[in-house]
Design an enzyme around this catalytic site. Structure first.
Site, PDB file in Angstrom:
ATOM      1  N   HIS A 163     -32.648  40.953  22.147  1.00 12.10           N
ATOM      2  CA  HIS A 163     -32.466  41.613  23.431  1.00 12.10           C
ATOM      3  C   HIS A 163     -31.242  41.022  24.124  1.00 12.10           C
ATOM      4  CE1 HIS A 163     -36.753  42.195  22.561  1.00 12.10           C
ATOM      5  NE2 HIS A 163     -36.640  43.300  23.257  1.00 12.10           N
TER       6      HIS A 163
ATOM      7  N   GLY B   5     -37.349  55.870  10.374  1.00 10.78           N
ATOM      8  CA  GLY B   5     -38.450  55.552  11.272  1.00 10.78           C
ATOM      9  C   GLY B   5     -38.307  56.269  12.603  1.00 10.78           C
TER      10      GLY B   5
END
Length: 214
Positions: free
Chosen positions: A18, A104
């Site tokens: 992140h 995905g």
């Protein structure tokens, strides 16, 4: 960037991180997340979900993952999961409802700072540690703003892995105390808790130092 990532990365082998946004509000981050979701869903034709402030209902990331079938234990001590069919049972916010294993799904959101904190439990009884994790989490009636699950680490350790959604209110030390209390009830020992990344302050300092324009 996302297109290049799909072309270069096998997501079944991928790990990520992140990054903080400098001088940015949560609303600004949510706006960016929504715009990115539109581009990813339409241009790359990948099912894309929004969470947190980017979602109109404020849907949590863990809820989306559970709805999609992630975090389901198999018959052993490992976690498996993911869509069982090429057609999703949950409608994405952007993009098609059809999914491929190579790409995905993409989940994009905007939230306040989240700490990731794990507590190792010295036990091979995965069921016992799952009970502890459930009772620690807000979802299981435990600590508010804490999401928790049991993850195996090695042959004789199962970790209570937590997302601390409001770490200034419920921090790692409070989680550690609760895990210790519940582990005592289960008759298992607990190790030293740890953050999976640097602290919020240290990450921001490192980020600012890494940018020569700041």
């Amino acid at each position: 960037m996302v297109k290049a990532a799909f072309e270069a990365i096998d997501l079944e082998l991928h790990c990520g991180s992140h990054h903080p946004l400098k001088h940015s509000s949560l609303d600004h981050a949510a706006h960016i997340a929504k715009s990115l979701a539109v581009d990813v869903g339409s241009s790359l034709q990948v099912p894309t979900f929004l969470y947190g402030a980017a979602n109109e209902q404020g849907r949590n990331l863990d809820l989306i993952r559970r709805e999609l079938g992630y975090f389901k234990p198999n018959s052993g001590n490992q976690w498996i999961g993911g869509p069982k069919s090429e057609y999703l049972s949950v409608k994405p916010d952007e993009g098609p409802a059809q999914v491929t294993r190579e790409k995905g799904v993409v989940v994009i959101g905007a939230t306040q700072w989240v700490d990731n904190y794990n507590v190792p439990v010295f036990s091979t009884d995965i069921a016992a540690v799952r009970r502890i994790a459930k009772r620690v989490s807000g979802r299981g009636g435990g600590l508010t703003s804490v999401q928790a699950m049991a993850l195996t680490r090695g042959d004789d350790v199962v970790e209570v892995a937590c997302n601390l959604l409001e770490p200034s209110i419920v921090g790692g030390e409070r989680v550690k105390q609760e895990v210790e209390r519940l582990a005592e009830e289960e008759g298992v020992a607990v190790g030293k808790g740890y953050f999976t990344d640097f602290s919020q302050e240290k990450i921001i300092q490192s980020y600012l130092k890494s940018d020569p324009l700041l």
